[in-house]
Structures are given as structure tokens and as C-alpha cells.
Scaffold this active site. Sequence first.
Site, PDB file in Angstrom:
ATOM      1  N   GLY A  36      30.288   7.466   3.785  1.00  0.00           N
ATOM      2  CA  GLY A  36      29.655   8.654   4.365  1.00  0.00           C
ATOM      3  C   GLY A  36      29.004   9.504   3.301  1.00  0.00           C
ATOM      4  N   ASN A  37      28.647  10.717   3.666  1.00  0.00           N
ATOM      5  CA  ASN A  37      28.059  11.630   2.698  1.00  0.00           C
ATOM      6  C   ASN A  37      28.524  13.056   2.979  1.00  0.00           C
ATOM      7  OD1 ASN A  37      25.985  13.010   4.472  1.00  0.00           O
ATOM      8  ND2 ASN A  37      25.449  10.848   4.757  1.00  0.00           N
ATOM      9  N   ARG A  38      28.119  13.979   2.130  1.00  0.00           N
ATOM     10  CA  ARG A  38      28.675  15.334   2.173  1.00  0.00           C
ATOM     11  C   ARG A  38      27.949  16.271   3.122  1.00  0.00           C
ATOM     12  NH1 ARG A  38      32.119  16.134  -2.037  1.00  0.00           N
ATOM     13  NH2 ARG A  38      31.866  14.745  -3.825  1.00  0.00           N
ATOM     14  N   SER A  39      26.997  15.794   3.901  1.00  0.00           N
ATOM     15  CA  SER A  39      26.235  16.722   4.748  1.00  0.00           C
ATOM     16  C   SER A  39      27.136  17.335   5.825  1.00  0.00           C
ATOM     17  CB  SER A  39      25.073  15.977   5.398  1.00  0.00           C
ATOM     18  OG  SER A  39      24.378  16.872   6.222  1.00  0.00           O
ATOM     19  N   ALA A  63      21.484  13.521   7.093  1.00  0.00           N
ATOM     20  CA  ALA A  63      21.551  12.662   5.920  1.00  0.00           C
ATOM     21  C   ALA A  63      21.943  11.272   6.422  1.00  0.00           C
ATOM     22  CB  ALA A  63      22.578  13.200   4.941  1.00  0.00           C
TER      23      ALA A  63
END
Length: 411
Positions: free
Chosen positions: A208-211, A279
Site C-alpha cells: 500500500g501507500n501512505r495516502s 495514489a
Amino acid sequence: MRIVLGVSGGVAAYKAVLLLRLLREQGHAVRVVPTASALRFVGAPTWEALSGEPATDQVFEDVEHVPHVALGKGADLVVVAPATADLLARAAAGRADDLLTSTLLTARCPVVMAPAMHTEMWEHPATVANVATLRARGVHVIEPASGRLTGADTGPGRLPEPDEIARTALDVAAGAGQAGVPGDLAGRRVVVSAGGTREPIDPVRFIGNRSSGRQGVALARAARERGAHVTLIAANLAADVLGPGAGPDQVVAVETTAQLRESVRAAAATADVVVMAAAVADFRPAAAPGTKIKKVAGHAPAPIELVENPDVLAELARDRLRPGQVVVGFAAETGDAAGSVLEHGRAKARRKGADLLVVNAVGEGRGFGVDTNDVTVLDGAGEVVAQASGTKRDVADAVWDAVLKVAGPAS
Ligand code: CTP
């Protein structure tokens, strides 16, 4: 600032007492205009003692000062909290049957309404239509909170907390006349993707990502408040992000890039504007086993093979699912040895083919998870068309202003 605080008749009128105190503590002159039924919940002495001004619902008092005209004309901000279903209906119909509705008709300043009522009343088509009418006219209608209502029942319809109403109302007053003309997106259908996609490695793990989704939600909220019909494609938003405030007309929750792509494209088929603020993971594991990958003592884990995801934004820009549709992308850049934030943004604008690319410098406490943003908006050729910094709401308004410059008239 001279504020008129309209109070209509609901149990939540007691919260307006706290709102009055907050506004007075911040140095504002507040004239409370209750309706007759509001006075059955909280009496005039309370309003008068805390505001230092008379509080009446009558148009036939103090007639020499023509209060039914003077109050509205002299106000810098009108806040109605709570706004009952009846008050919304009377305001939407343009009635002037008491001092509060007369004041609403004569006010030329920002008007903020905080509805409170039972869920059934809030969701009734009559109320929905009244709210849409008021919003299209530029009234800022705050979305009610969800939670405990008067009785044991719960659901949307609860008055947001006084500090939340005060903050929103003062923000609206501060922003009036700047970016974000109320109602200027009326008649437009917009799709906003927000958050970050997750690609499963196995049933319990993902890439995943930090958005957090804050900027996307701010875009959706701003569009809704400016009159658009908004579909939010929500990819794994952080817990508190949707919060109170104008919600999207429709929220579609997705997890993976494939789900996001499908939902965005379905909604885009009827949309005038698509904003890809999510994102999106560029890669996903080639295979995600249906059972949990177990650790085997003494053995290194098998490498995770990645395959490329489709570029949803580039596809939308290429396919133009609806004639005249405006496609907007976001680019979070850090700048590196190969180029500055703007140089990377320019190259991306040309590569993606979107009408607008909002370039956002991230890293060093900027961008992800924070409440402010600093962006440059580029056109498809990479030329700078706008710059904005401030809250994510300020950035959202600047993006919609840029969209309106490239969009044709509403269909
Ligand atoms: N995007 C998309 N589909 C993808 C990747 C990105 O639709 N598979 C969209 C994002 O929603 C965003 C824009 O493209 O609006 C730019 O995303 P970004 O990750 O910055 O672009 P990339 O093409 O992945 O470039 P980079 O090499 O910088 O990661």
C-alpha cells in the site's frame, strides 16, 4: 464581524447556546434570531444575556429600525444552527414569514446552515430537494453528523458540535469572495478518486501507500459545496477523513487498483470531470495465494514477483469516456538528481495526456497526512496555469477554479 445566529426549533437548540458563546469569545458581535419554536426550547433571556442583544422572532417589534431588512443587510455572516426540516423548506421556498426567514432573504453575505433532524426527515426527498436548492443558490449547508439523535435512535441528522460549526462558518466567511464561488459547479457531475490502493500479497498482507485521502475528500467536499453532483471513489481512506461536512452524493469503496479502475470508469461514463487524486499502486503481486503465506524457519521467503497495473489516468485521458470531459491528475513528486519537482511534473503532464496535472511536492513533512498542501497546476503541455498553497480545501478550490477555466458550459 457582525454575525446573525439563526436558531430554529429543535432539541439541538441547546447546542446553539454553546455556539453563541464560542462566537462571542472570538470577538464577534452576534445577534440571535430564533424562530417561535426555537424559543420553546431555549428562551429569549438566555440568548439576550449571552449575546447582549435583543432576541425575538417577531417582525413587528422595534419596527422603526426595520429589523427584518436591517439585520440581513448588516450581517457579515448568517449561521443557522440548528436548521430544522421546516426552516430548510421555508428558506428554499423563499418565505418571509418570520424574522429569521426575512433576514435570510435580505442577507447578501455568506449563509451557513447546520441542519439537525431525524434521519427520516433528513433523507426525505423533500428535504433532499430543499438542500439541493439552497446549495445551488450558494448557501453552505453543513452535512449533519451521524450519531445519537434525540431518543435512543441513531443515524445521520445530528447537529455537528458547536466548535465544528463555528470553524466551518468562519472559514466560509473568510473564504467568501476568494476562490470557490458558491454554486459555480451546479449542474456538473464530477468523479473524484481518493486514498491509496492496496494490492494483496495474501489474504492478510498488502502493498500500500501512505495516502490518507484528505486531499481527495477536500476536493469532493468543495465540489459538493459548489453545487456539483459528486461521486467519490474511496480507496482505503484513513478513519477520520470523511468526517462531518458536505458529503459526496455517492461513495464507492474500493481496495485494489483493479477495483478502483472499474469503479472510476463506470462513474466516468456520465461525468463532466474526473479527478484522480488517489495514489494508485503502479505494481501488484503477480499472484496472491488464497491462504496466508507462512514463515518457514531457516528459509528465506520467496521473492514477490510484481506485475504492472494499468495507468487509470492515462487510459481516461486517452479514452475520453464522455465528450468534453475534463480529466485531472495529481502528481506527488519529491524531486531528485534527474530533475526538480516541477521538471518531473512537466514530463508527467505530457506523458499522461490529462487536461490538468496538479503537482504536489511531498516529503519533509509535506503532502501525506498533513493538513496543508502546496501545489502547481499544469496543463497538458506542462505549462503552469495556477498555483495554490494553504489548506487542502484552499487547494481543492484552486483545482476546481482551474477546471472551470478549461471546461465548457455545464450541459
Ligand atoms: N495513476 C493512475 N494509475 C496508475 C498510477 C497512477 O491513474 N497506475 C494516476 C494517479 O491517480 C495520479 C497520477 O496518475 O493522478 C500520477 O500518479 P503518480 O504515481 O505520480 O504517477 P506515475 O505514473 O506512477 O509516476 P511515478 O513514476 O512518479 O510513480
